[in-house]
Design a protein around this motif. Structure first.
Motif: not given
Length: 500
Positions: A26-27, A30, A32-33, A35-36, A46, A50, A305
């Motif tokens: 995830i880090q 990136e 989360n970009t 998933f958002n 979300f 994920k 992303c």
């Protein structure tokens, strides 16, 4: 009733265990970009995005192709798929309105609450049946065709009529008929709810027909103890029926929950597709091959992303790394190497969970594990040095990795001097590729890169961030031998000017 839109033979488990390196993925990528963009602020979408993406490291070729076909149908019939999803969401939300936890120990309350829920569920199921009747022929994937066939078969007119008749009978408009036996101490035992006699007889027949002997007693309106006793008898009689009805409602609710969960993945894909279409970025369905093969080729691959963050088209890259186990990427600082590496990882995860990929063309072998080893900031607690921390993370990867996995290295082992860092990297990478692990390595360690270049290995490809003669970065990654400079002087001049 089975949904089976994510797998051929079982449901998607939202509680499944994710890979041990989920936080690093995830880090470093990136995620989360991504998933958002798929969830658009919806927490449930979300979570499904994920779980779907990160669990893709366990995917097989059959599942990937199965989902691709379902997603293609979803893209062609997006409004219908969204409508089905909204029906599932509405059914789940409506069910909550009928849940009264303080009454759940009373059979009568359970019965009436369950009846209300089932009446509502019947309306939702009729909507699904209507969609199946009207639009089933527009879908071509095995998943959707089987889903619509199931709806037509299970939810026929006879099913709805049977449910309606049962619910009408359970309203007990003519009272409740219960039988019981006397047990020890003359206490009632074996309470059984009995079906009422057929009321289709004519009035004359009902008047003159012979009836069994029966005794009647009445309770005074002011007799509270008698009323409670009668209520207790009623609850004993309808207890089994109330529980059975509640279980039926739970069964249908489970169907809607699974339908919502599995469709949520495709709704997330639709959201992402529409977002990328607004930006003008291309997508395509990848061609996955077995993990035992070595294929990695693409055209116009970009970091999805970065595109979502900048909300504009970005530079894509082409590559043919088929039959390669190792790709070493060198070249100018801020030339797009890390972005390229991230695009590799993102595309691999997206392909393996059955999504489209951010490229004009993409084909790669499935990886049985996806790992990242990126440089990290200095340990603020000073419990260990940067090199110790890097080697510790590398040890964790080795403990969990297996053949036919993929590892993405970004500036790894640069925390020490050039010679030591190069030797550490060389030994680790040599061991990995001997174990049939695919490696992409972004580095400024010239000794490391050149040591592999001199060996002229057929399973190694060398890539370089493009830099024009005037120092301008094109952000293109092309084939090229390692260079001894990363052109840090260009950045120095850009920051401090030519006069320094």
């Amino acid at each position: 009733m089975k949904v089976l839109l994510m797998y051929r033979d079982h449901d998607f488990d939202l509680q499944q265990k994710l890979p041990s390196n989920e936080e690093a993925l995830i880090q470093d990528l990136e995620l989360n970009t991504l998933f958002n963009a798929m969830s658009l602020g919806d927490n449930f979408l979300f979570e499904v995005a994920k779980k779907s993406v990160l669990s893709s490291v366990y995917s097989d070729l059959d599942t990937i192709l199965y989902r691709q076909d379902v997603l293609k149908d979803s893209l062609k019939n997006s409004s219908i798929v969204r409508n089905i999803y909204n029906i599932a969401v509405e059914a789940i939300e409506n069910e909550k309105k009928y849940y009264f936890s303080i009454f759940t120990r009373y059979p009568a309350a359970i019965l009436h609450s369950s009846m209300d829920v089932l009446h509502m569920f019947m309306e939702m199921l009729k909507k699904l049946k209507s969609i199946a009747d009207q639009h089933a022929d527009k879908f071509e994937s095995e998943g959707f065709k089987r889903f619509f066939t199931m709806l037509k078969k299970e939810l026929d007119d006879e099913y709805f009529e049977s449910i309606q008749n049962h619910l009408k009978e359970l309203e007990f408009r003519d009272g409740i008929l219960i039988s019981a036996e006397l047990g020890k101490g003359n206490k009632g035992v074996n309470y059984i709810l009995r079906k009422q006699e057929d009321k289709k007889q004519s009035l004359i027949d009902r008047i003159f027909s012979k009836r069994p002997d029966a005794y009647t007693f009445y309770i005074s309106e002011r007799d509270e103890s008698g009323a409670r006793a009668l209520s207790d008898l009623k609850d004993r009689g309808i207890n089994l029926v109330a529980n059975a009805l509640a279980q039926s409602a739970d069964h249908i609710l489970s169907f809607f929950n699974i339908l919502r969960t599995e469709l949520a993945f495709y709704i997330g894909c639709l959201n992402l597709y529409e977002k990328l279409a607004q930006i003008g970025e291309p997508v395509s369905f990848p061609i996955p091959v077995a993990s035992s093969e070595r294929r990695h080729s693409f055209k116009g691959l970009y970091d999805v992303c970065l595109a979502l963050t900048m909300e504009q088209k970005i530079v894509g890259n082409d590559l043919n790394a088929d039959n390669k186990d190792l790709a070493i990427i060198t070249g100018a600082n801020q030339g797009g190497k890390s972005t390229f590496l991230r695009s590799i990882g993102l595309a691999q995860l997206m392909m393996q969970c059955g999504m489209f990929v951010p490229a004009e063309y993409f084909s790669a072998n499935i990886c049985d594990g996806i790992f990242t080893h990126y440089k990290r900031k200095e340990d603020a607690t000073m419990k260990s040095g940067k090199l110790d921390e890097e080697l510790s993370r590398m040890s964790d990867i080795v403990d969990n990795i297996k053949p036919n996995s993929m590892v993405l290295f970004n500036e790894s082992f640069a925390a020490t001097n050039e010679r030591e860092g190069s030797e550490i990297a060389r030994q680790i990478i040599t061991a990995l590729i001997e174990k049939r692990i695919k490696v992409f390595f972004v580095t400024h360690l010239f000794e490391f890169a050149y040591s592999f270049y001199n060996k002229k290995l057929e399973n190694v490809i060398f890539l370089r961030a493009e830099r024009r003669n005037d120092g301008k970065r094109t952000f293109k990654i092309t084939e090229g031998k390692p260079l001894q400079t990363s052109y840090g002087e260009d950045l120095y001049k850009k920051i401090f000017g030519e006069s320094y």
